[in-house]
Design an enzyme around this catalytic site. Structure first.
Site, PDB file in Angstrom:
ATOM      1  CB  CYS A   7      52.100  78.517 -24.079  1.00  0.00           C
ATOM      2  SG  CYS A   7      52.534  79.781 -25.290  1.00  0.00           S
ATOM      3  CG  ASN A  10      54.394  79.720 -30.510  1.00  0.00           C
ATOM      4  OD1 ASN A  10      54.634  79.541 -31.682  1.00  0.00           O
ATOM      5  ND2 ASN A  10      55.330  79.558 -29.586  1.00  0.00           N
ATOM      6  CB  CYS A  12      53.447  85.218 -23.454  1.00  0.00           C
ATOM      7  SG  CYS A  12      52.601  86.727 -23.970  1.00  0.00           S
ATOM      8  NE  ARG A  13      51.471  80.817 -20.918  1.00  0.00           N
ATOM      9  CZ  ARG A  13      50.330  80.190 -20.759  1.00  0.00           C
ATOM     10  NH1 ARG A  13      50.094  79.552 -19.619  1.00  0.00           N
ATOM     11  NH2 ARG A  13      49.416  80.181 -21.708  1.00  0.00           N
ATOM     12  CB  SER A  14      55.663  78.212 -25.918  1.00  0.00           C
ATOM     13  OG  SER A  14      54.932  78.921 -26.869  1.00  0.00           O
ATOM     14  CG  ASP A 124      48.485  83.616 -20.452  1.00  0.00           C
ATOM     15  OD1 ASP A 124      49.406  84.384 -20.789  1.00  0.00           O
ATOM     16  OD2 ASP A 124      47.556  83.279 -21.195  1.00  0.00           O
TER      17      ASP A 124
HETATM   18  P1  4NP Z   1      50.895  82.646 -24.225  1.00  0.00           P
HETATM   19  O1  4NP Z   1      50.010  83.922 -23.836  1.00  0.00           O
HETATM   20  O2  4NP Z   1      49.949  81.470 -24.277  1.00  0.00           O
HETATM   21  O3  4NP Z   1      51.857  82.544 -23.092  1.00  0.00           O
HETATM   22  O4  4NP Z   1      51.529  82.965 -25.555  1.00  0.00           O
HETATM   23  C1  4NP Z   1      48.871  84.296 -24.550  1.00  0.00           C
HETATM   24  C2  4NP Z   1      49.004  85.067 -25.677  1.00  0.00           C
HETATM   25  C3  4NP Z   1      47.868  85.464 -26.368  1.00  0.00           C
HETATM   26  C4  4NP Z   1      46.620  85.081 -25.917  1.00  0.00           C
HETATM   27  C5  4NP Z   1      46.502  84.311 -24.786  1.00  0.00           C
HETATM   28  C6  4NP Z   1      47.631  83.912 -24.100  1.00  0.00           C
HETATM   29  N1  4NP Z   1      45.448  85.505 -26.618  1.00  0.00           N
HETATM   30  O5  4NP Z   1      44.352  85.222 -26.130  1.00  0.00           O
HETATM   31  O6  4NP Z   1      45.561  86.141 -27.657  1.00  0.00           O
END
Ligand code: 4NP
Length: 162
Positions: A7, A10, A12-14, A124
């Protein structure tokens, strides 16, 4: 067989994908034959544990992801993993840019690969609330089950070795 889920951050989703996939694989005939890792296309959270809301959500579903640590996707991952599954279309674009044409055969948008066309991307939940994480879990767990089913089918077809 080695799977990598990707994702943006790394955190939240992954990590949720990794946890759900590990749990569904462990409960399947493929237990011990498929390993799962995760990575992010971005580097902002390298070394950090998953977002506390992702940890809490997975824990509500009986899956412990607290020990995972974020890392950034690298070109060499395309040599190390059989499949690289992306959570959304932006992750797919960024991963494709990183690897070039060499690794594209291993690279997929995860939900369609698992047979889920709508939505094709996992939203997200980072800026959302607890309910967004629950929605992501529902989607991710359905895709994890569908992935196990497809891998089992491929194993029966001889595509995956012992
Ligand atoms: P993820 O979510 O891609 O599902 O881990 C996010 C976590 C952090 C950020 C964006 C998306 N960020 O911009 O810091």
């Amino acid at each position: 067989m080695k799977l990598l889920v990707v994702c943006l951050g790394n955190i939240c989703r992954s990590p949720m994908l990794e946890g759900a996939l590990r749990a569904r694989l462990a409960a399947s005939p493929l237990s011990g034959r498929v390993s799962v890792d995760s990575a992010g296309t971005g580097d902002w959270h390298v070394g950090e544990p998953p977002d506390r809301r992702a940890i809490a959500c997975a824990a509500r579903h009986g899956v412990d992801i607290a020990g995972l640590r974020a890392r950034q996707l690298q070109r060499v991952d395309f040599d190390r993993f059989d499949h690289v599954f992306c959570a959304d279309a932006n992750n797919l674009r960024d991963a494709a840019r990183l690897v070039g044409t060499a690794g594209q055969a291993r690279l997929s948008l995860w939900l369609p690969w698992a047979g889920i066309e709508t939505p094709a991307s996992i939203p997200d939940p980072y800026t959302g609330g607890e309910d967004h994480f629950e929605q992501v879990w529902t989607l991710v767990d359905a895709a994890a089950q569908a992935t196990v089913a497809r891998l089992l089918h491929d194993a029966d077809s001889g595509i995956i070795g012992p």
